[in-house]
Design a protein around this motif. Structure first.
Motif, short mmCIF file in Angstrom:
data_model
loop_
_atom_site.label_atom_id
_atom_site.label_comp_id
_atom_site.label_asym_id
_atom_site.label_seq_id
_atom_site.Cartn_x
_atom_site.Cartn_y
_atom_site.Cartn_z
N PHE A 68 33.46 -49.44 -33.48
CA PHE A 68 32.14 -50.06 -33.51
C PHE A 68 32.76 -51.26 -32.41
CE2 PHE A 68 31.25 -48.32 -37.42
CZ PHE A 68 30.11 -47.88 -37.46
N PHE A 107 36.09 -52.24 -32.85
CA PHE A 107 36.64 -52.34 -34.23
C PHE A 107 36.72 -50.94 -34.80
CE2 PHE A 107 35.27 -52.38 -38.69
CZ PHE A 107 36.46 -53.00 -39.29
N ALA A 132 36.59 -48.61 -37.40
CA ALA A 132 36.05 -48.43 -39.08
C ALA A 132 36.66 -47.16 -39.52
CB ALA A 132 34.63 -48.43 -38.96
N PRO A 180 38.25 -49.68 -51.23
CA PRO A 180 37.71 -50.97 -51.50
C PRO A 180 36.36 -51.23 -50.79
CG PRO A 180 39.76 -51.41 -50.62
CD PRO A 180 39.90 -50.13 -50.93
N ASN A 181 35.50 -52.14 -50.96
CA ASN A 181 34.63 -52.39 -49.83
C ASN A 181 35.06 -52.49 -48.40
OD1 ASN A 181 33.58 -54.30 -52.57
ND2 ASN A 181 32.05 -53.03 -51.73
N GLY A 182 34.00 -52.00 -47.70
CA GLY A 182 34.45 -51.78 -45.97
C GLY A 182 35.78 -51.05 -45.87
N ALA A 183 36.04 -50.32 -46.78
CA ALA A 183 36.99 -49.27 -46.32
C ALA A 183 36.71 -48.13 -45.42
CB ALA A 183 37.69 -48.59 -47.60
N GLY A 184 35.50 -48.02 -45.07
CA GLY A 184 35.02 -46.98 -44.37
C GLY A 184 34.54 -45.74 -44.85
N LYS A 185 34.25 -45.75 -46.16
CA LYS A 185 33.74 -44.63 -46.85
C LYS A 185 32.43 -44.28 -46.32
CE LYS A 185 33.80 -46.87 -50.68
NZ LYS A 185 34.01 -48.13 -50.28
N THR A 186 31.51 -44.95 -46.28
CA THR A 186 30.13 -44.70 -45.83
C THR A 186 29.97 -44.25 -44.43
OG1 THR A 186 29.01 -46.28 -47.29
CG2 THR A 186 27.74 -45.63 -45.58
N THR A 187 30.98 -44.95 -43.61
CA THR A 187 30.98 -44.59 -42.07
C THR A 187 31.45 -42.92 -41.98
OG1 THR A 187 31.46 -46.88 -41.67
CG2 THR A 187 31.82 -45.14 -39.85
N GLU A 223 27.78 -42.56 -53.83
CA GLU A 223 27.77 -43.57 -55.04
C GLU A 223 26.76 -43.02 -55.86
OE1 GLU A 223 28.43 -47.48 -54.49
OE2 GLU A 223 29.07 -47.40 -52.44
N HIS A 265 32.55 -45.65 -56.48
CA HIS A 265 33.21 -46.72 -57.23
C HIS A 265 33.84 -46.66 -58.57
CE1 HIS A 265 31.67 -49.54 -53.53
NE2 HIS A 265 33.20 -49.49 -53.55
N1 LIG Z 1 26.87 -50.17 -37.45
C1 LIG Z 1 28.10 -50.80 -37.57
N2 LIG Z 1 28.30 -51.74 -36.72
C2 LIG Z 1 29.67 -52.39 -36.75
N3 LIG Z 1 30.45 -52.56 -37.82
C3 LIG Z 1 30.06 -51.50 -38.68
C4 LIG Z 1 29.19 -50.92 -38.74
N4 LIG Z 1 28.84 -49.83 -40.02
C5 LIG Z 1 29.90 -50.20 -40.39
N5 LIG Z 1 30.95 -51.32 -39.93
C6 LIG Z 1 32.25 -51.73 -40.37
O1 LIG Z 1 32.77 -50.72 -40.70
C7 LIG Z 1 33.80 -51.10 -41.92
C8 LIG Z 1 33.43 -49.75 -42.80
O2 LIG Z 1 32.11 -49.84 -43.36
P1 LIG Z 1 31.53 -48.86 -44.26
O3 LIG Z 1 30.19 -49.23 -44.68
O4 LIG Z 1 31.73 -47.48 -43.85
O5 LIG Z 1 32.43 -49.37 -45.64
P2 LIG Z 1 32.52 -48.62 -47.25
O6 LIG Z 1 33.61 -48.03 -47.54
O7 LIG Z 1 31.30 -47.88 -47.42
O8 LIG Z 1 32.29 -49.81 -47.92
P3 LIG Z 1 31.20 -50.14 -49.38
O9 LIG Z 1 32.18 -49.85 -50.43
O10 LIG Z 1 30.86 -51.61 -49.31
O11 LIG Z 1 29.91 -49.47 -49.48
C9 LIG Z 1 33.06 -52.52 -42.52
O12 LIG Z 1 34.17 -53.59 -41.91
C10 LIG Z 1 31.88 -52.77 -41.68
O13 LIG Z 1 31.42 -54.00 -41.33
#
Ligand SMILES: Nc1ncnc2c1ncn2[C@@H]1O[C@H](COP(=O)(O)OP(=O)(O)OP(=O)(O)O)[C@@H](O)[C@H]1O
Ligand SMILES: [Mg+2]
Length: 269
Positions: free
Chosen positions: A16, A19, A21, A40-47, A175, A206
């Motif tokens: 992104f 950055f 992800a 952990p939060n922000g690890a990239g799972k949802t992405t 989740e 989680h």
């Molecule tokens: N559309 C976007 N634009 C910019 N950065 C993004 C975008 N989507 C996610 N990110 C960043 O990518 C990283 C991974 O986000 P992601 O939501 O995949 O994490 P996660 O593992 O699902 O976290 P959580 O446990 O909080 O759900 C984070 O730093 C987030 O801020």
């Protein structure tokens, strides 16, 4: 190649605006298993999930489903192929009954939404199948209840029933126990185990107690990259995993329950 993989990614990357992800993720999901994606939060799972379900396009890398390259396919196309993400259809109609919601999901699969209202025969057939699905998630006694009145755990069970209606080969759950009380967590975990019988499940979760109970294989993500993977005993014994989760416990107040439970679960192994 002796192992049968339903889903594989090769060097999957999502950036992104510079950055990263998702950072060179090579995921191998074996057919018939429950595979958990944690971190952990922000690890990239949802992405990663969004890449797999085509809500996002990868910057580079490949996604294979049953050996076919699906990297360029659209969301609807891969859904037809059998890759179904639970929340995609969890937009259940709150004022319809539990049964009606499953019937609509079945209709979507059959693609005969306009004809079937006209035919009692098809309607009855769909109802019978809908009831079967409700039974498989333990909702048979609530078939005629209005969805909005149901407790949270039952709504999640309904969500799973509507996903099953689409007959997924690979079910993606983001989740599934999020925001649930202890009892509902157990119910939904048992439910996932049950519906996993004849399909593959990839889930972000989680709650490490749930992961320990369900997952055949666990992939741990940290800062977009795979930190480690293996079965629960292997992963939970890894000091780097523990460190990653303790970081979450210190930083994230509203996740403290989950995180401490996670660490507890790890300590009991
Ligand atoms: N559309 C976007 N634009 C910019 N950065 C993004 C975008 N989507 C996610 N990110 C960043 O990518 C990283 C991974 O986000 P992601 O939501 O995949 O994490 P996660 O593992 O699902 O976290 P959580 O446990 O909080 O759900 C984070 O730093 C987030 O801020
Ligand atoms: Mg997420």
């Amino acid at each position: 190649m002796s192992v049968d993989y339903v889903l594989q990614t090769t060097d999957l990357v999502k950036e992104f605006k510079g950055f990263t992800a998702v950072d060179n993720v090579n995921l191998n999901v074996e057919r018939g298993t429950i595979h958990a994606l944690i971190g952990p939060n922000g690890a990239g799972k949802t992405t990663v999930f969004n890449l797999l379900t085509k809500f996002l396009i990868p910057t580079t890398g490949q996604i294979l489903f049953n050996g076919d390259d699906i990297t360029q396919m659209r969301s609807a196309e891969i859904a037809r192929k059998g890759v179904i993400r639970s929340f995609q259809i969890s937009a259940v109609f709150p004022h319809l009954t539990v049964l009606e919601n499953v019937r609509i999901a079945l209709q979507r699969k059959e693609g005969n939404s306009f004809h079937f209202w006209k035919s009692d025969k098809i309607l009855n057939k769909l109802d019978a199948r809908a009831l079967e699905l409700l039974e498989s998630v333990g909702l048979q006694d609530h078939a005629n209840s209005i969805t909005v009145d149901q407790p949270y755990g039952r709504k999640r069970a309904l969500e799973i029933a509507t996903t099953l209606a689409l007959d997924p080969e690979l079910m993606l759950l983001d989740e599934p126990t999020q925001g649930m009380g202890h009892e509902d967590v157990e119910v939904v975990a048992d439910l996932i185990k049950r519906v996993a019988q004849d399909r593959t499940i990839l889930m972000v979760e989680h709650n490490l107690h749930v992961v320990s109970k369900l997952a055949d294989k666990i992939t741990v993500l940290q800062r977009g990259a795979i930190l480690t993977e293996g079965d629960y005993a292997t992963v939970s014994a890894d000091p780097r995993v523990r460190e990653a989760y303790l970081g979450v416990a210190e930083d994230e107040n509203d996740d403290a329950g989950d995180a401490s439970e996670a660490v507890e679960a790890k300590e009991t192994v």
